[in-house]
Design an enzyme around this catalytic site. Structure first.
Site, PDB file in Angstrom:
ATOM      1  N   ASP A  17      34.716  42.646  44.805  1.00 57.55           N
ATOM      2  CA  ASP A  17      35.841  41.792  44.434  1.00 57.55           C
ATOM      3  C   ASP A  17      37.007  42.698  44.014  1.00 57.55           C
ATOM      4  O   ASP A  17      36.819  43.894  43.779  1.00 57.55           O
ATOM      5  CB  ASP A  17      35.381  40.896  43.272  1.00 57.55           C
ATOM      6  N   ASP A  19      40.542  41.581  42.006  1.00 60.26           N
ATOM      7  CA  ASP A  19      41.188  41.366  40.718  1.00 60.26           C
ATOM      8  C   ASP A  19      40.136  41.273  39.614  1.00 60.26           C
ATOM      9  O   ASP A  19      39.157  40.542  39.735  1.00 60.26           O
ATOM     10  CB  ASP A  19      42.041  40.083  40.763  1.00 60.26           C
TER      11      ASP A  19
HETATM   12 MG   LIG Z   1      37.967  38.814  40.366  1.00 60.97          MG
END
Ligand SMILES: [Mg+2]
Length: 349
Positions: A17, A19
């Site tokens: 992932d 952010d």
């Molecule tokens: Mg995230």
């Protein structure tokens, strides 16, 4: 896994992932880029899986590479790409698809040999549309949703990149793609097929891109309801990193069960100290945590904060998954939140 091995030694690929894991807004997450470089140097593949359908992969890769992490456009797997792949499997090559979204949606459709048609195209082009791909697009206007509603009312296939209700912006939460799906769904009385996290298609595309088996692939993320639940739905192991939004109290309040709990991506390169149970006590490294009724007593010793958190979460999750009342576990979980808050250089500035 032998304890003298690093956590990452058990895997051939990582679905990472962005952010809250690699960056937070414009800032790098400390240690993340170096850790990813070290992971790739060991021969483990890394792809970045993002629910953000509006940006094109090259733009995402540029941001990641600028932070010092290994990334080319081909390393970015977006929910728009997963949606385009879904439609390419259903439609004839070259079919026209309404691109109800930003550049990322348009580019993803072109890349799989479908023809994107924008909502303000002329009527002749709109008449050829065979399906709708919906992703977040800042430039979309009310009349674009009206065009989409009219096309979808005839029963065309409808795929959405992701159904995140909110979009985090520097000032707070703005409506996300899920809110715009609801807008159409309310009028149409049907819902789209959604391909982004926590739904499995984005993970399947990531596995295809990595060329790894699901049993040898690890998903890493900071959000329990998307990254960790999504990995479980896709049948792959998950590592929950504490550098993002969700806290131990969120884990205890919800249903997710990550395979690993990491302080940061740097923990991929260490042996994983899993919590172990000894009657009412849980241990991780030199940390010891005792459950006394619903109360959590922390005995950190000289353990790292993440080890205390692992032991504490193991104790609380055993109670949660044994049917314990969640609100009575909240105090203990919030104690772990505060421990992390006090320990981590979470926000460098
Ligand atoms: Mg995230």
């Amino acid at each position: 896994m032998a304890t003298d091995e690093t956590l990452i030694a058990g895997y051939d690929g990582v679905v990472c992932d962005l952010d809250g894991v690699v960056y937070r807004g414009a800032d790098a997450v400390p240690e993340a880029a170096d850790a990813l470089q070290a992971v790739v140097a060991r021969g483990v593949g890394v792809v970045y899986a993002t629910n953000n359908a509006s940006r094109v992969p090259a733009e995402v890769a540029e941001q990641v590479a600028a932070l010092g992490a290994p990334a080319t456009a081909g390393d970015v797997v977006s929910s728009a790409q997963a949606g385009a792949a879904r439609l390419a499997a259903e439609l004839q090559p070259g079919s026209a698809v309404l691109a109800l979204g930003g550049d990322g949606v348009v580019e993803a459709l072109e890349a799989v040999g479908l023809q994107p048609v924008v909502p303000d195209a002329d009527q002749r082009e709109l008449d050829r549309v065979a399906a709708v791909l919906q992703g977040y697009g800042k430039q979309l206007r009310v009349r674009d949703f009206e065009t989409a509603a009219r096309l979808l009312s005839t029963g065309l296939p409808w795929v959405a990149s992701n159904d995140d209700a909110t979009l985090p912006l520097p000032w707070g939460q703005s409506p996300g793609n899920g809110a715009y799906i609801d807008l159409l769904a309310g009028a149409l009385r049907r819902r789209p097929d959604v391909v982004g996290k926590p739904h499995p298609p984005l993970y399947r595309l990531a596995l295809d891109r990595l060329g790894t088996k699901s049993a040898r692939t690890l998903a890493v993320g900071d959000r329990l309801s998307t990254d960790i639940d999504g990995a479980a739905a896709a049948g792959i192991d998950s590592a929950w990193v504490l550098t993002g939004v969700d806290r131990p109290s969120d884990l205890v309040a919800g249903e997710a069960s990550p395979t690993y709990v990491l302080g940061s991506l740097a923990d991929l390169l260490l042996p994983y100290a899993a919590p172990t149970r000894d009657a009412d006590a849980w241990r991780c490294g030199s940390a010891r945590v005792v459950m006394d009724g619903d109360d959590l007593h922390l005995e950190p010793g000289d353990a790292a904060a993440v080890e205390v958190v692992r032991a504490g979460l193991a104790a609380l999750l055993a109670r949660r998954d044994g049917g314990g009342a969640r609100d009575r576990l909240r105090d203990g979980a919030e104690e772990l939140d505060r421990l992390l808050e006090a320990d981590t250089p979470r926000d460098p500035g």
